[in-house]
Write an enzyme that holds these catalytic residues in place. Structure first.
Site: not given
Length: 431
Positions: A308, A366
């Protein structure tokens, strides 16, 4: 927040100039450079705004190194485990968690607005059936301002509250209608006897033929996804909403702009890209080959759903989604499904492989949320719509904070111009 300390800037050939250092509740100190142009005649250059604080905010805080996410000071882990999505929405909008009475009243206020104007139904017929649902969402949400003219006047708290309640209530209806239109099924009207998330699932998956009975495990899973995506500090789409709102645009137009930004695969489309990657890998037997490609600097293949930009540690939302993912797969008996077995094998490698550990490429939110939504029967093209539904709460809160900020002014980023120097136009016959 204090501004007692000073930072000194020295530009060659000039006397040093001082700028206040601002200390936040959490996070990095900020140098206040608002007077930089006037004092020095210089701008700063910060591509992607990676070192620029564009606003003061009391809403959300992220510590990427610690893997920490706070809504109004509360850790996301505690909120996801002890509160439902509408409680979190109330918290973000009002600054505090609701009492039992406030929670009941807030839920009633939201339910009053779940219906959409019947003329809005005709908007959907203007889109092709195979249009991406996000394209539909951008258009329909932007069109809300044509139905609610009072949104143009958001000068007082009452109008701001109405706009918030209205758009938070209508997004599930609008998104479910986009899905139904896409698959060719009749629109399903909201049921206000159901809670927020169960009602959304009813409108998504119900039919006129029989009563839809929400599964509590699946409702909880989707509600958790909403909570985890409700806000995420000053990301691309939130900054888009703020920049759009800084011109005085109505809130529906601002949210539509945020949805358009969220659509990008580097932002809200990441979980859709993750599922597409799993489909490309196809089978557990091919995982080793794709892991090797991910490690190869010369290979264009990227392992989606890992790492991320903000979190340099484990994404705190991913830990919660991992558990929810397990609960959903068990509830639906999908533990042995091809795609889900493949995802679990990728997760295992990422958590054990030295390459991934060294680079801190842990599975992010995600990765798991895409798997959960797939298990719930939500098509990949709808994933970003689900994200938008949740993030609208944060967008509206950020918009409200900005327009009520005493320092509020229209956004006007500067640039480092590197084009042609000034030159004169030559007559066409001499060029």
């Amino acid at each position: 927040m204090t501004i007692e300390r000073k930072a000194t800037l020295t530009i060659e050939g000039r006397a040093p100039v001082e700028f206040p250092i601002m200390t936040p509740t959490h996070g990095n100190d900020c140098i206040d450079i608002r007077t930089l142009l006037g004092k020095t005649g210089h701008f700063t250059y910060d591509s992607g705004y990676l070192s620029t604080a564009s606003c003061r905010s009391k809403i959300t805080f992220i510590d990427g190194d610690k893997g920490e996410l706070l809504y109004r000071g509360y850790p996301i882990e505690q909120l996801a485990e002890q509160c439902n999505f509408l409680e979190v929405a109330y918290l973000l909008w009002n600054g505090e968690l609701p009492t039992a009475t406030q929670k009941t009243n807030f839920e009633k206020n939201i339910k009053v607005h779940t219906m959409v104007h019947e003329q809005l139904v005709k908007f959907y017929q203007g889109f092709r059936r195979d249009a991406h649902p996000m394209a539909v969402l951008v258009g329909v949400v932007g069109a809300l301002s044509a139905f609610y003219h009072e949104a143009e006047n958001f000068s007082d708290l009452e109008h701001q509250n109405i706009s918030f309640n209205r758009i938070v209530a209508k997004l599930p209806t609008i998104i479910a209608m986009a899905y139904k239109y896409h698959v060719g099924e009749p629109f399903i009207y909201p049921r206000n006897d159901l809670d927020y998330t169960a009602n959304f699932m009813h409108m998504m998956f119900g039919t006129p033929c029989e009563e839809y009975k929400p599964n509590p495990v699946l409702v909880h899973a989707l509600d958790t996804i909403f909570t985890l995506h409700a806000d995420h500090e000053q990301n691309a789409s939130t900054s888009t909403v703020r920049l759009s709102g800084s011109s005085g645009a109505n809130p529906y137009a601002c949210i539509s702009a945020g949805i358009a930004c969220l659509w990008g695969p580097a932002h809200g489309g990441a979980n859709e890209a993750c599922l597409q990657m799993l489909e490309e890998i196809h089978d557990v037997s091919r995982v080793g080959r794709y892991i090797a490609r991910a490690k190869d600097k010369n290979d264009e293949f990227k392992l989606m759903g890992f790492g991320h930009r903000v979190y340099k540690n484990f994404d705190p939302r991913a830990k919660l989604m991992r558990k929810v993912c397990g609960d959903v797969l068990q509830e639906l008996g999908l533990e042995n499904d091809r795609l889900f077995k493949l995802a679990m094998e990728l997760e295992k490698i990422a958590l054990e492989d030295d390459y991934f550990i060294e680079k801190k490429l842990y599975p992010n939110v995600d990765f798991y949320s895409g798997i959960v939504q797939k298990a719930l029967g939500i098509p990949t093209t709808m994933f970003t719509c689900i994200f938008a539904l949740a993030r609208t709460v944060g967008w509206m809160t950020q918009w409200e904070e900005m327009i009520n900020d005493p320092e509020y002014k229209i956004g006007r980023p500067r640039q480092l111009y590197v084009g042609k120097a000034r030159r004169d136009v030559i007559a066409v016959d001499q060029r």
